[in-house]
Design a protein around this motif. Structure first.
Motif, PDB file in Angstrom:
ATOM      1  N   ALA A 108       0.911  -1.405  -0.035  1.00  0.00           N
ATOM      2  CA  ALA A 108       0.033   0.078   0.087  1.00  0.00           C
ATOM      3  C   ALA A 108       0.784   1.102   0.009  1.00  0.00           C
ATOM      4  O   ALA A 108       2.075   1.076   0.635  1.00  0.00           O
ATOM      5  CB  ALA A 108      -0.900  -0.056   1.421  1.00  0.00           C
ATOM      6  N   HIS A 109       0.469   2.233  -0.553  1.00  0.00           N
ATOM      7  CA  HIS A 109       0.988   3.419  -0.440  1.00  0.00           C
ATOM      8  C   HIS A 109      -0.042   4.511  -0.506  1.00  0.00           C
ATOM      9  O   HIS A 109      -0.625   5.100  -1.381  1.00  0.00           O
ATOM     10  CB  HIS A 109       1.867   3.824  -1.897  1.00  0.00           C
ATOM     11  N   THR A 110      -0.468   4.987   0.847  1.00  0.00           N
ATOM     12  CA  THR A 110      -1.453   6.247   1.211  1.00  0.00           C
ATOM     13  C   THR A 110      -0.733   7.481   1.684  1.00  0.00           C
ATOM     14  O   THR A 110      -1.425   8.199   2.414  1.00  0.00           O
ATOM     15  CB  THR A 110      -2.185   5.737   2.054  1.00  0.00           C
ATOM     16  N   ARG A 111       0.613   7.539   1.296  1.00  0.00           N
ATOM     17  CA  ARG A 111       1.253   8.820   1.937  1.00  0.00           C
ATOM     18  C   ARG A 111       1.547   9.793   0.765  1.00  0.00           C
ATOM     19  O   ARG A 111       1.495   9.247  -0.475  1.00  0.00           O
ATOM     20  CB  ARG A 111       2.554   8.397   2.728  1.00  0.00           C
ATOM     21  N   PHE A 112       2.438  10.640   0.919  1.00  0.00           N
ATOM     22  CA  PHE A 112       3.012  11.605  -0.051  1.00  0.00           C
ATOM     23  C   PHE A 112       3.859  10.719  -1.231  1.00  0.00           C
ATOM     24  O   PHE A 112       4.622  10.002  -0.747  1.00  0.00           O
ATOM     25  CB  PHE A 112       3.828  12.667   0.509  1.00  0.00           C
ATOM     26  N   GLN A 114       6.388  10.590  -3.819  1.00  0.00           N
ATOM     27  CA  GLN A 114       7.675  11.093  -4.090  1.00  0.00           C
ATOM     28  C   GLN A 114       7.715  10.877  -5.748  1.00  0.00           C
ATOM     29  O   GLN A 114       7.371   9.794  -6.375  1.00  0.00           O
ATOM     30  CB  GLN A 114       8.728  10.778  -3.579  1.00  0.00           C
ATOM     31  N   LEU A 117       9.225   7.756  -7.859  1.00  0.00           N
ATOM     32  CA  LEU A 117       9.136   6.336  -7.267  1.00  0.00           C
ATOM     33  C   LEU A 117       8.850   5.061  -8.413  1.00  0.00           C
ATOM     34  O   LEU A 117       9.636   4.223  -8.159  1.00  0.00           O
ATOM     35  CB  LEU A 117       7.638   6.154  -6.413  1.00  0.00           C
ATOM     36  N   ALA A 121      12.901   4.291 -10.102  1.00  0.00           N
ATOM     37  CA  ALA A 121      12.992   3.297  -8.950  1.00  0.00           C
ATOM     38  C   ALA A 121      14.339   2.825  -8.945  1.00  0.00           C
ATOM     39  O   ALA A 121      14.811   2.499  -7.716  1.00  0.00           O
ATOM     40  CB  ALA A 121      11.969   2.376  -9.206  1.00  0.00           C
ATOM     41  N   HIS A 122      15.192   2.789  -9.798  1.00  0.00           N
ATOM     42  CA  HIS A 122      16.444   2.221  -9.610  1.00  0.00           C
ATOM     43  C   HIS A 122      17.429   3.270  -9.372  1.00  0.00           C
ATOM     44  O   HIS A 122      18.516   2.692  -8.587  1.00  0.00           O
ATOM     45  CB  HIS A 122      17.137   1.757 -11.108  1.00  0.00           C
ATOM     46  N   PHE A 125      15.244   3.283  -5.104  1.00  0.00           N
ATOM     47  CA  PHE A 125      15.622   1.807  -4.376  1.00  0.00           C
ATOM     48  C   PHE A 125      16.943   1.269  -4.970  1.00  0.00           C
ATOM     49  O   PHE A 125      17.335   2.079  -5.659  1.00  0.00           O
ATOM     50  CB  PHE A 125      14.476   1.199  -4.624  1.00  0.00           C
ATOM     51  N   LEU A 131       9.053  -3.860  -9.834  1.00  0.00           N
ATOM     52  CA  LEU A 131       7.756  -2.790  -9.776  1.00  0.00           C
ATOM     53  C   LEU A 131       6.467  -3.570  -9.452  1.00  0.00           C
ATOM     54  O   LEU A 131       6.519  -4.457  -9.833  1.00  0.00           O
ATOM     55  CB  LEU A 131       7.898  -1.857 -11.030  1.00  0.00           C
TER      56      LEU A 131
END
Lengths: 216, 350
Positions: A108-112, A114, A117, A121-122, A125, A131
């Motif tokens: 899940a991703h319910t925050r700001f 970025q 992302l 991604a590489h 992260f 992904l």
């Protein structure tokens, strides 16, 4: 192994998602309630049944069809072991969405959100990151009432999207839009319940099929 | 048949960017631990000690003996420590073989911080539910005030250490606000254990300095001791009651030890301030410093000793007079390019 993957694709509704909900359930959960006429998005007009006292009513027959397609698709993705990411920027339901994701064993991703992302991604992260294979939006707008950046990013990265679109949202870039209310707690709880049940059902079926194959 | 179109696997990074901090896999750390244990046993053998009971201090001593180093920086010298101390406890690879990350909030970027917020919010909801249950049963809500004065929340750096990832100022303040909200609810006592993880006891600064009680020697005379420092001089003073005002320093009378009037005035100031000039005897020992520094040290020592003879109000007066404060002034160092600590070289116009 090949048979495991090709077998579900032969049936139109392998996981029998139709029995998970009825029109009455959608109505009781107030899924048909949209925003006021002034907030209406041009591209949502095909999905709107009518307007009563300035408030838009969403066509639940269309919602039923779209929801079945969406649930069927998520079930297939979960069956094949794909990573599912729940996205919602509504502060009210942030905790609920995260708990649903945890219960399913998905993410899940319910925050700001970025910026890089998905697209970067590489760098954000490690280089070997995997992904998400499906993005589920419980609310397509962010806190500034603009379309969520993740819709555009997922379209860029060829990631299919399932999203609950309200009358003020843009359903364009979403692969499986589901017209429906995204503001009422009852509606969002219903969606969470449905997604959770489909994903768990799909995973159980996968485990059963694998066990059956092992026995052979 | 299924045709594979462009997949979503992130393209491997090509050259053109700085490599980030090195990430250690679990296998790497395990190998390092095995090598460390083997090396420890070899070292014990070399030093002629028992490999089974070779502690970390023995290792340090052995390394300092075998590889003597005159380097100034401690961290630059040869080091042999357990790999968990050498390799910082940072992010190992976050996903399993099939690529699925372990943590359900991995894709947010700050997984530990957001999972902490998630947990704290869950505790908040729990407390609210409990409160509603109590109201439904018409039971009284507990109103015991938690002692907020004696504890503080974790600082940002401590939180970063706990979560092993960077926390921005905004995030930190949000977390503290959430904790405060949780604590403000009436039934927060249920989650007491969880809250204690994030609160720390304040060192008791506001506690009053304990004034030692009077001691009595063989003759039955009350006395008390005090210690004082000034510049490089340190003194200990023993003040006796029922005295005649005789003061001895290092076995020598003050008239002989301090020929200068100013120093003797400094010694007598505490007694003069309290109006007890002829009432106390004093025996002091002092070392270090110069004439004036020793006088100042004895003054502080005697003032501290006199606290036991005197009421609290008078102690407060002494403190306000500056008799009980340690004088922090020391000689300032000379700086290069200047003649003294402040004096610059003479400026010549041409």
């Amino acid at each position: 192994d090949d048979k495991l993957l090709t077998e579900p694709l032969k049936h139109p509704d392998f996981f029998n998602v139709k029995e998970l909900f009825t029109l009455k359930d959608l109505f009781d959960a107030r899924v048909h309630l949209g925003h006021k006429k002034g907030c209406r998005h041009r591209f949502m007009e095909p999905y709107i049944f009518g307007c009563r006292l300035d408030q838009d009513i969403i066509d639940l027959d269309q919602t039923m069809q779209h929801l079945q397609l969406a649930l069927n698709f998520t079930a297939h993705v979960a069956y094949r072991g794909g990573i599912i990411l729940f996205v919602s920027r509504k502060r009210q339901f942030c905790h609920l969405v995260e708990s649903t994701a945890r219960a399913c064993g998905e993410y899940a991703h319910t925050r700001f959100w970025q910026g890089g992302l998905l697209t970067n991604a590489h760098v954000q992260f490690s280089p070997g990151v995997r992904l998400p294979d499906l993005l589920i939006f419980l609310s397509t707008l962010n806190n500034a009432f603009e379309p969520h950046v993740a819709i555009r990013d997922a379209a860029k990265m060829n990631i299919p999207t399932v999203g609950v679109v309200d009358t003020n949202c843009n359903p364009c870039l979403i692969t499986y839009p589901v017209p429906g209310n995204d503001d009422s707690p009852a509606a969002v709880e219903l969606y969470c319940k449905l997604f959770r049940m489909t994903i768990i059902r799909a995973k159980d079926k996968r485990r059963q099929s694998e066990a059956v194959e092992e026995l052979r | 048949t299924l045709r594979l179109i462009c997949t979503t696997t992130a393209v491997q990074r090509k050259n053109g960017g700085p490599p980030g901090p090195e990430k250690y896999t679990e296998a790497f750390i395990k190998k390092q631990i095995e090598e460390f244990n083997l090396g420890k046993r070899h070292l014990a053998n070399m030093m002629g000690e028992d490999p089974e009971t070779f502690t970390q201090e023995d290792i340090d001593r052995a390394i300092a003996y075998l590889f003597p180093s005159g380097l100034f920086d401690e961290q630059a010298r040869p080091l042999m420590k357990h790999p968990t101390e050498v390799f910082p406890e940072q992010r190992k690879i976050q996903w399993g073989e099939d690529g699925r990350p372990f943590h359900f909030l991995f894709y947010t970027g700050k997984q530990s911080y957001y999972s902490l917020m998630h947990e704290t919010y869950e505790k908040l909801l729990n407390v609210q539910k409990h409160e509603e249950q109590l109201i439904a049963q018409d039971l009284p809500l507990q109103k015991e005030k938690r002692n907020l004065a004696g504890s503080r929340w974790l600082t940002k750096i401590e939180l970063e250490e706990m979560l092993l990832e960077k926390v921005s100022d905004d995030d930190y303040s949000r977390f503290i606000q959430l904790l405060q909200k949780l604590v403000a609810l009436p039934c927060a006592d249920i989650e007491e254990k969880y809250i204690q993880k994030f609160s720390k006891e304040l060192p008791v600064q506001l506690q009053k300095v304990v004034i030692e009680p009077l001691q009595y020697d063989e003759r039955g005379v009350a006395f008390s001791t005090g210690e004082g420092k000034r510049k490089t001089a340190s003194a200990t003073a023993v003040v006796y009651d029922n005295g005649t005002g005789k003061i001895t320093v290092n076995g020598i009378d003050i008239l002989h030890y301090f020929p200068v009037l100013q120093d003797r005035e400094q010694l007598l100031f505490p007694f003069q301030f309290l109006g007890r000039i002829g009432k106390h005897d004093m025996v002091c020992t002092v070392s270090g410093g110069g004439r004036s520094a020793q006088a100042g040290a004895i003054r502080l020592a005697s003032a501290k000793a006199l606290r036991s003879f005197v009421t609290e109000k008078e102690v407060e007066f002494m403190r306000q007079a500056g008799l009980l404060t340690v004088d922090p002034r020391v000689k300032e160092r000379k700086k290069p390019g200047q003649e003294g600590p402040r004096r610059k070289f003479t400026w010549k116009k041409r």
